[in-house]
Design a protein around this motif. Structure first.
Motif, PDB file in Angstrom:
ATOM      1  N   THR A  26      43.560  17.148  23.093  1.00 57.74           N
ATOM      2  CA  THR A  26      43.599  18.671  23.332  1.00 57.74           C
ATOM      3  C   THR A  26      43.977  18.818  24.489  1.00 57.74           C
ATOM      4  O   THR A  26      43.092  18.439  25.496  1.00 57.74           O
ATOM      5  N   PRO A  27      44.854  19.685  24.889  1.00 55.29           N
ATOM      6  CA  PRO A  27      45.366  19.875  26.297  1.00 55.29           C
ATOM      7  C   PRO A  27      44.418  20.955  26.928  1.00 55.29           C
ATOM      8  O   PRO A  27      43.862  21.762  26.200  1.00 55.29           O
ATOM      9  N   LEU A  28      43.978  20.823  28.062  1.00 51.32           N
ATOM     10  CA  LEU A  28      43.163  21.877  28.654  1.00 51.32           C
ATOM     11  C   LEU A  28      43.750  22.495  29.910  1.00 51.32           C
ATOM     12  O   LEU A  28      44.678  21.737  30.519  1.00 51.32           O
ATOM     13  N   TYR A  29      43.576  23.702  30.013  1.00 54.27           N
ATOM     14  CA  TYR A  29      44.141  24.679  31.044  1.00 54.27           C
ATOM     15  C   TYR A  29      43.108  25.033  32.235  1.00 54.27           C
ATOM     16  O   TYR A  29      41.736  25.121  31.755  1.00 54.27           O
ATOM     17  N   ARG A  30      43.423  25.004  33.393  1.00 55.98           N
ATOM     18  CA  ARG A  30      42.597  25.411  34.357  1.00 55.98           C
ATOM     19  C   ARG A  30      43.218  26.750  35.139  1.00 55.98           C
ATOM     20  O   ARG A  30      44.331  26.427  35.551  1.00 55.98           O
ATOM     21  N   THR A  31      42.267  27.641  35.475  1.00 55.57           N
ATOM     22  CA  THR A  31      42.926  28.836  36.409  1.00 55.57           C
ATOM     23  C   THR A  31      41.839  29.104  37.419  1.00 55.57           C
ATOM     24  O   THR A  31      40.492  28.479  37.398  1.00 55.57           O
ATOM     25  N   HIS A  32      42.105  29.827  38.255  1.00 50.11           N
ATOM     26  CA  HIS A  32      41.108  30.020  39.638  1.00 50.11           C
ATOM     27  C   HIS A  32      41.075  31.363  39.885  1.00 50.11           C
ATOM     28  O   HIS A  32      42.225  32.165  39.799  1.00 50.11           O
ATOM     29  N   ALA A  33      39.942  31.809  40.474  1.00 52.69           N
ATOM     30  CA  ALA A  33      39.762  33.163  40.815  1.00 52.69           C
ATOM     31  C   ALA A  33      38.927  33.066  42.348  1.00 52.69           C
ATOM     32  O   ALA A  33      38.044  32.263  42.400  1.00 52.69           O
ATOM     33  N   ALA A  34      39.403  33.810  43.182  1.00 57.73           N
ATOM     34  CA  ALA A  34      38.746  34.050  44.554  1.00 57.73           C
ATOM     35  C   ALA A  34      37.932  35.091  44.842  1.00 57.73           C
ATOM     36  O   ALA A  34      38.503  36.300  44.772  1.00 57.73           O
ATOM     37  N   GLN A  55      24.109  32.540  53.204  1.00 56.18           N
ATOM     38  CA  GLN A  55      23.980  32.564  51.647  1.00 56.18           C
ATOM     39  C   GLN A  55      25.342  32.494  50.766  1.00 56.18           C
ATOM     40  O   GLN A  55      25.089  32.746  49.276  1.00 56.18           O
ATOM     41  N   VAL A  56      26.357  32.255  51.417  1.00 56.28           N
ATOM     42  CA  VAL A  56      27.569  31.860  50.476  1.00 56.28           C
ATOM     43  C   VAL A  56      27.355  30.577  49.587  1.00 56.28           C
ATOM     44  O   VAL A  56      27.691  30.820  48.522  1.00 56.28           O
ATOM     45  N   VAL A  57      26.616  29.703  49.992  1.00 58.53           N
ATOM     46  CA  VAL A  57      26.364  28.908  49.036  1.00 58.53           C
ATOM     47  C   VAL A  57      25.571  29.118  47.989  1.00 58.53           C
ATOM     48  O   VAL A  57      25.715  28.671  46.831  1.00 58.53           O
ATOM     49  N   SER A  58      24.558  29.882  48.133  1.00 58.52           N
ATOM     50  CA  SER A  58      24.012  30.497  46.964  1.00 58.52           C
ATOM     51  C   SER A  58      24.462  31.370  45.842  1.00 58.52           C
ATOM     52  O   SER A  58      24.379  31.413  44.680  1.00 58.52           O
ATOM     53  N   PHE A  59      25.698  32.144  46.666  1.00 53.12           N
ATOM     54  CA  PHE A  59      26.454  32.902  45.716  1.00 53.12           C
ATOM     55  C   PHE A  59      27.316  32.099  45.019  1.00 53.12           C
ATOM     56  O   PHE A  59      27.660  32.339  43.473  1.00 53.12           O
ATOM     57  N   ALA A  60      27.680  30.837  45.251  1.00 53.70           N
ATOM     58  CA  ALA A  60      28.479  29.738  44.587  1.00 53.70           C
ATOM     59  C   ALA A  60      27.492  29.212  43.436  1.00 53.70           C
ATOM     60  O   ALA A  60      28.185  29.208  42.213  1.00 53.70           O
ATOM     61  N   GLU A  61      26.474  29.027  43.874  1.00 53.43           N
ATOM     62  CA  GLU A  61      25.458  28.565  42.622  1.00 53.43           C
ATOM     63  C   GLU A  61      25.169  29.767  41.576  1.00 53.43           C
ATOM     64  O   GLU A  61      24.974  29.284  40.698  1.00 53.43           O
ATOM     65  N   ILE A  89      34.434  32.556  51.398  1.00 50.40           N
ATOM     66  CA  ILE A  89      35.097  32.500  50.166  1.00 50.40           C
ATOM     67  C   ILE A  89      34.352  31.761  48.924  1.00 50.40           C
ATOM     68  O   ILE A  89      34.428  30.513  49.414  1.00 50.40           O
ATOM     69  N   VAL A  90      34.259  32.205  47.849  1.00 52.82           N
ATOM     70  CA  VAL A  90      34.083  31.362  46.682  1.00 52.82           C
ATOM     71  C   VAL A  90      34.897  31.239  45.727  1.00 52.82           C
ATOM     72  O   VAL A  90      35.680  32.131  45.307  1.00 52.82           O
ATOM     73  N   ASN A  91      35.561  30.038  45.491  1.00 48.45           N
ATOM     74  CA  ASN A  91      36.785  29.553  44.564  1.00 48.45           C
ATOM     75  C   ASN A  91      36.076  29.389  43.229  1.00 48.45           C
ATOM     76  O   ASN A  91      35.226  28.458  43.122  1.00 48.45           O
ATOM     77  N   LEU A  92      36.432  30.236  42.125  1.00 49.37           N
ATOM     78  CA  LEU A  92      35.934  30.012  40.683  1.00 49.37           C
ATOM     79  C   LEU A  92      36.872  29.298  39.943  1.00 49.37           C
ATOM     80  O   LEU A  92      38.205  29.465  39.933  1.00 49.37           O
ATOM     81  N   SER A  93      36.674  28.147  39.305  1.00 47.46           N
ATOM     82  CA  SER A  93      37.593  27.511  38.355  1.00 47.46           C
ATOM     83  C   SER A  93      37.191  27.137  36.908  1.00 47.46           C
ATOM     84  O   SER A  93      35.883  26.922  36.759  1.00 47.46           O
ATOM     85  N   GLN A 137      29.113  42.492  50.607  1.00 47.67           N
ATOM     86  CA  GLN A 137      30.122  43.249  49.462  1.00 47.67           C
ATOM     87  C   GLN A 137      31.087  42.114  49.224  1.00 47.67           C
ATOM     88  O   GLN A 137      31.390  41.146  49.869  1.00 47.67           O
ATOM     89  N   ALA A 138      31.178  41.967  47.504  1.00 43.99           N
ATOM     90  CA  ALA A 138      31.970  40.924  47.104  1.00 43.99           C
ATOM     91  C   ALA A 138      33.312  41.407  46.677  1.00 43.99           C
ATOM     92  O   ALA A 138      33.332  42.473  45.787  1.00 43.99           O
ATOM     93  N   THR A 139      34.444  40.968  47.115  1.00 43.05           N
ATOM     94  CA  THR A 139      35.640  41.453  46.754  1.00 43.05           C
ATOM     95  C   THR A 139      36.449  40.293  46.107  1.00 43.05           C
ATOM     96  O   THR A 139      36.950  39.218  46.792  1.00 43.05           O
TER      97      THR A 139
END
Length: 500
Positions: free
Chosen positions: A36-44, A68-74, A112-116, A155-157
């Protein structure tokens, strides 16, 4: 194994290596097709400090966001963020399963936190990534310290919203193909090496050289198409050009080996039965006779004689009859055609062959025959089953050891070599018999035997010896080219080459 050994191994086992490689590549592509193919996208998301009422408040917020950016990533993979996403998108999955498809990373020295997000559906992956970014904004607002006016210090943008990916990240046909090719080659080479290490048969010259220092003086091919009970004899229509060249090469190699001392009596033997020693003895004797020598071939294998069968001559009376005094040698020696080869068959099978061969009569007979012949070839029994060969070795000037490629084990061949060494036997060389074409060093070469008539564009070239001792190259025109309709021989050049 050295590098050249691996090259020979690849050349020898290339078919198996190719099949294994192709199968592995096929499995790799097949797995890619059914996966089954898997797709990945990102948001910053960028975390910044809101304006404060004083410099101290601004500095406090900046320091807080960086720490606290590490905490935000977690926080992005926590139930505080994930559960609202599942509820809003009405996902049919649990928090733990969704958490496995989410990853968050922080570029070095940034806020910056990159979400995948990875999902089988490209649209669903984008929806989940954007929903996570939105819920992370909400959670960061709730957890961030506040100014006096109630505004969050951090603030998170969303700087980069997720988009629908166009191509899957897996499976990749290119990666699967490369991995399958590398794995297939590795498995193929491993299989070839394993087969080589487990193969206990003598197959080529390197196997012989790994056991004994005795040189290989001949490599004889496996002749196909010969009916059972028929023998390949040089000088007959059944003999091929290749077999003739191989035995001529064996004869010439023996001449070089014999150069240091005179060798008239040669015993041909093998380690075990069915290695083709009799065929080697017969055709070596014929090749020597064709070179102009007066040769005697003696069948001393009184347990399983084959020489008379090979030549289709009477074998009831022979060596046994001479040794027990029933007849004399001249009465039983049989010439072969118009050649200078005489044959002494084994005769009737005696109950005590070892005693006859070890007798003074046998010694005296060979002493007498040395003065009558240029070369004497003795076909002896195999040396591992019986001791007859060691007796004949003491009566001869040298041993020719025959080994069958692909059937004789290395252990048996090594045992035969050790036994000959114990008797201090003079082994002239080893003949590898029944070799496949790809195993022989000269498999890619073919030669025209001297006088065989190599075809040319305008006829056939042959060497003819003149009465003055010169060898003249003549061209024989094809049938029907002359006025009389017969083949014509035209002199081309003379060469001062002495005749034998």
């Amino acid at each position: 194994m050295e590098f050249l050994d691996y090259l020979r191994l690849v050349a020898k086992r290339w078919k198996a290596i190719a099949v294994i490689t192709l199968l592995t590549v096929g499995v790799a592509f097949g797995s890619a097709a059914i996966t089954t193919p898997l797709y990945r996208t990102h948001a910053a998301i960028f975390f910044s400090v809101a304006d404060g009422d004083s410099f101290a408040e601004v500095a406090q917020g900046a320091t807080y966001s960086q720490r606290q950016v590490v905490s935000f990533a977690e926080l992005a993979s926590s139930p505080l963020v994930i559960d609202p996403v599942i509820r809003d998108l009405k996902l049919n999955t649990g928090s733990d399963d969704l958490k496995k498809t989410i990853s968050a990373s922080i570029p070095t020295d940034t806020s910056i936190v990159n979400l995948s997000v990875t999902n089988p559906s490209p649209e669903r992956a984008a929806d989940i990534a954007n929903a996570l970014a939105k819920q992370l904004q909400v959670a960061s607002f709730k957890l961030s310290p506040k100014h006096k006016n109630g505004e969050a210090m951090v603030q998170a943008t969303v700087t980069t919203p997720a988009v629908v990916p166009e191509a899957p990240i897996s499976p990749s046909l290119k990666i699967n193909g490369v991995v399958g090719l590398a794995l297939g080659l590795g498995l193929g080479l491993g299989f070839a090496v394993l087969r080589e290490l487990m193969d206990n048969k003598i197959r080529h010259e390197q196997d012989v050289q790994g056991i004994t220092d005795v040189p290989v003086v001949g490599q004889l091919g496996f002749e196909r198409g010969i009916a059972p009970g028929r023998w390949l004899l040089l000088g007959t229509p059944m003999a091929t050009r290749r077999s003739t060249e191989e035995f001529n090469k064996l004869r010439l190699n023996l001449q070089f080996v014999e150069f240091a001392h005179e060798t008239r009596v040669i015993t041909v033997l093998s380690a075990v039965p069915d290695e083709g020693k009799t065929n080697v003895a017969i055709n070596l004797a014929i090749s020597m006779a064709q070179s102009g020598k007066k040769v005697l071939l003696i069948d001393a294998d009184m347990r399983k004689p084959s020489v008379a069968t090979g030549f289709h001559i009477e074998g009831a009376v022979g060596l046994t009859s001479v040794l027990i005094g029933d007849v004399t040698f001249p009465e039983v020696a049989q010439p072969w055609g118009e050649t200078s080869l005489d044959i002494l068959p084994a005769g009737l099978l005696p109950p005590n062959p070892s005693d006859l061969l070890d007798s003074q009569v046998m010694n005296s007979l060979l002493t007498e025959l040395r003065d009558q012949y240029d070369s004497i070839i003795i076909d002896a029994p195999p040396i591992l089953p019986v001791s007859d060969g060691f007796i004949l070795e003491q009566l001869s000037d040298g041993i020719l050891l025959v080994v069958a490629a692909g059937s004789t084990s290395k252990d048996r061949f090594a045992k035969a070599c050790q036994n000959l060494e114990k008797f201090d036997a003079h082994v002239l060389g080893v003949v590898i018999n029944k070799m496949q074409a790809q195993m022989r060093e000269d498999a890619y070469y073919s030669y025209e035997a001297a006088g065989s008539g190599a075809p040319t564009r305008s006829g056939t070239q042959k060497f003819a010896v003149t009465q003055h001792g010169k060898r003249k190259l003549v061209r024989v025109e094809p049938h029907g080219t002359s006025d009389s309709g017969d083949s014509q021989a035209t002199s081309v050049e003379d060469a001062d080459v002495p005749t034998r």
